[in-house]
Scaffold this motif. Structure first.
Motif, mmCIF file in Angstrom:
data_model
loop_
_atom_site.group_PDB
_atom_site.id
_atom_site.type_symbol
_atom_site.label_atom_id
_atom_site.label_comp_id
_atom_site.label_asym_id
_atom_site.label_seq_id
_atom_site.Cartn_x
_atom_site.Cartn_y
_atom_site.Cartn_z
ATOM 1 N N LEU A 97 1.042 -0.745 -0.120
ATOM 2 C CA LEU A 97 -0.266 -0.163 -0.114
ATOM 3 C C LEU A 97 1.362 0.966 -0.299
ATOM 4 C CD1 LEU A 97 -2.850 -0.833 2.606
ATOM 5 C CD2 LEU A 97 -3.478 -0.711 0.267
ATOM 6 N N PHE A 98 2.233 1.199 0.899
ATOM 7 C CA PHE A 98 2.583 3.376 0.947
ATOM 8 C C PHE A 98 4.269 2.339 0.468
ATOM 9 C CE2 PHE A 98 0.110 2.252 5.270
ATOM 10 C CZ PHE A 98 -0.844 2.857 4.684
ATOM 11 N N TYR A 99 4.631 1.230 0.194
ATOM 12 C CA TYR A 99 6.292 1.728 -0.246
ATOM 13 C C TYR A 99 5.923 0.998 -1.689
ATOM 14 C CZ TYR A 99 6.612 2.302 4.195
ATOM 15 O OH TYR A 99 6.710 2.620 5.761
ATOM 16 N N ALA A 100 7.188 1.844 -2.278
ATOM 17 C CA ALA A 100 8.026 0.814 -3.925
ATOM 18 C C ALA A 100 8.976 -0.062 -3.281
ATOM 19 C CB ALA A 100 8.261 2.581 -4.932
ATOM 20 N N MET A 101 8.842 -0.290 -3.302
ATOM 21 C CA MET A 101 10.158 -1.551 -1.946
ATOM 22 C C MET A 101 11.769 -1.403 -2.786
ATOM 23 S SD MET A 101 8.663 -2.741 0.518
ATOM 24 C CE MET A 101 9.949 -3.392 1.060
ATOM 25 N N ASP A 102 11.501 -1.504 -4.055
ATOM 26 C CA ASP A 102 12.968 -1.276 -4.075
ATOM 27 C C ASP A 102 13.351 -0.063 -3.980
ATOM 28 O OD1 ASP A 102 11.435 -0.204 -6.856
ATOM 29 O OD2 ASP A 102 12.170 -1.501 -7.981
ATOM 30 N N ALA A 103 12.666 0.732 -3.870
ATOM 31 C CA ALA A 103 13.623 2.622 -2.979
ATOM 32 C C ALA A 103 12.930 2.762 -1.923
ATOM 33 C CB ALA A 103 12.815 3.561 -4.114
ATOM 34 N N ALA A 104 12.744 1.321 -1.187
ATOM 35 C CA ALA A 104 12.626 1.261 -0.268
ATOM 36 C C ALA A 104 13.377 0.080 1.185
ATOM 37 C CB ALA A 104 11.363 1.386 0.503
ATOM 38 N N ASP A 105 13.716 -0.092 2.441
ATOM 39 C CA ASP A 105 14.522 -0.928 3.384
ATOM 40 C C ASP A 105 13.318 -1.648 4.362
ATOM 41 O OD1 ASP A 105 16.770 -0.145 2.511
ATOM 42 O OD2 ASP A 105 16.925 2.042 3.481
#
Length: 329
Positions: free
Chosen positions: A207-215
């Motif tokens: 819902l809240f993240y673009a996982m390749d740009a997050a940890d």
């Protein structure tokens, strides 16, 4: 009167927890709790009032258990700026009224009263001359309503919001990603009010993240600090804060920021092109009066919770640049 207790101290930031009285949704007195962060040894005369989104609390702005580089509040303090991140009514350490009357009007009124406390010196002892109100997601709808209704702030920052959300994604996300709080293992202690909801375990990443740009460390910390949201309140924010926009009543400068990969507000299903700031402004400008002097910003690669992505420093830098150039803060 406010009450102050020590909070964690970081190099360059003095942070305290403070509580102030506000009106309850049905009258009477409620309390708003928040974290005041100021530059160590300094006392600026301007402040940002930070208002979190749905299923969040003030931890969105200073997430525990992750590198300090993710903290909006501590980063702003190191750069000489004061912030007050509140728990909205129903969340965190603030009062938890019944969910049904916790509508956008009640939320906007409570933030208006916090603004008055800030200006009167009842938060940390400084009477702030300039107050900018900053929202994220559902908080942006509340912030817009507050600024348009009470006209008591010097500037507005909206993040994680456009005026044409991805309705199919929001509907699917609500159906698959939310559940009543009393069914949630982490938050069941908050009570049995059937119209307070939170995210299902594991749903926040989609819902809240673009996982390749997050940890993953950040997403895990986000899950541990998640909170509840009033479903009726969230509905009135969506209708009257975003779709039938209160933003047209704002008569002070506005800075609007989104992540380019915000699944809830950007992309094909949202009818919004969030690929760059100029395109976003062209689509959003009709929802504002000329006095808003709308400035837009897109954080490349980030999802909905743009303050919690790896490149969030760029978003904070852009916000600081706008504060300085537009408001002299």
């Amino acid at each position: 009167m406010s009450s102050l207790t020590p909070a964690a101290h970081a190099a360059g930031a003095d942070c305290t927890i403070t509580t102030v009285p506000v009106s309850g949704p049905l009258g009477g007195t409620a309390t708003i709790s928040g974290q005041l962060c100021t530059p160590a040894g300094a006392n600026p005369r301007s402040i940002q009032l930070l208002v979190h989104g749905g299923t969040y609390n003030r931890a969105y702005w200073d997430l525990p258990g992750v590198p300090e580089s993710y903290s909006y509040q501590r980063n702003m303090a190191r750069e000489g700026r004061a912030t007050f991140a509140v728990d909205r009514l129903g969340a965190g350490a603030s009062s938890h009224p019944a969910s049904l009357p916790l509508l956008i009007s009640a939320e906007a009124r409570s933030m208006h009263e916090v603004v008055q406390h800030l200006r009167a010196g009842r938060v940390g002892g400084t009477a702030y001359e300039k107050v900018v109100i900053v929202g994220h997601s559902v908080g942006s709808g509340i912030v817009a309503a507050e600024a348009a209704t009470y006209r008591d702030v010097d500037g507005v920052v909206l993040s994680g919001m456009t005026h044409l959300p991805a309705v199919p994604v929001l509907a699917l996300g609500a159906a698959l990603g939310l559940q009543p709080v009393f069914l949630d293992d982490l938050l069941a202690r908050l009570g049995s009010d059937p119209l307070y909801f939170t995210t299902r375990p594991g749903a926040r990443s989609a819902l809240f993240y673009a996982m390749d740009a997050a940890d993953q460390l950040v997403v895990d910390a986000d899950e541990l600090t998640k909170d509840q949201v009033s479903v009726p309140g969230m509905g009135t924010v969506a209708v009257f804060g975003i779709v039938l926009p209160s933003t047209h009543g704002i008569d002070v400068p506005v800075f609007q920021a989104v992540g380019s990969r915000d699944a809830l507000f950007c992309g094909l299903l949202a009818l919004r092109d969030c690929s760059n700031a100029a395109s976003l402004r062209a689509q959003e400008a009709l929802y504002y009066r000329p006095q808003a002097q709308l400035r837009t910003y897109v954080l490349p690669g980030a999802g909905h919770s743009l303050a919690l992505h790896r490149n969030a420093e760029d978003y904070r830098d852009a916000t600081r640049s706008w504060l300085s150039s537009t408001l002299g803060m």
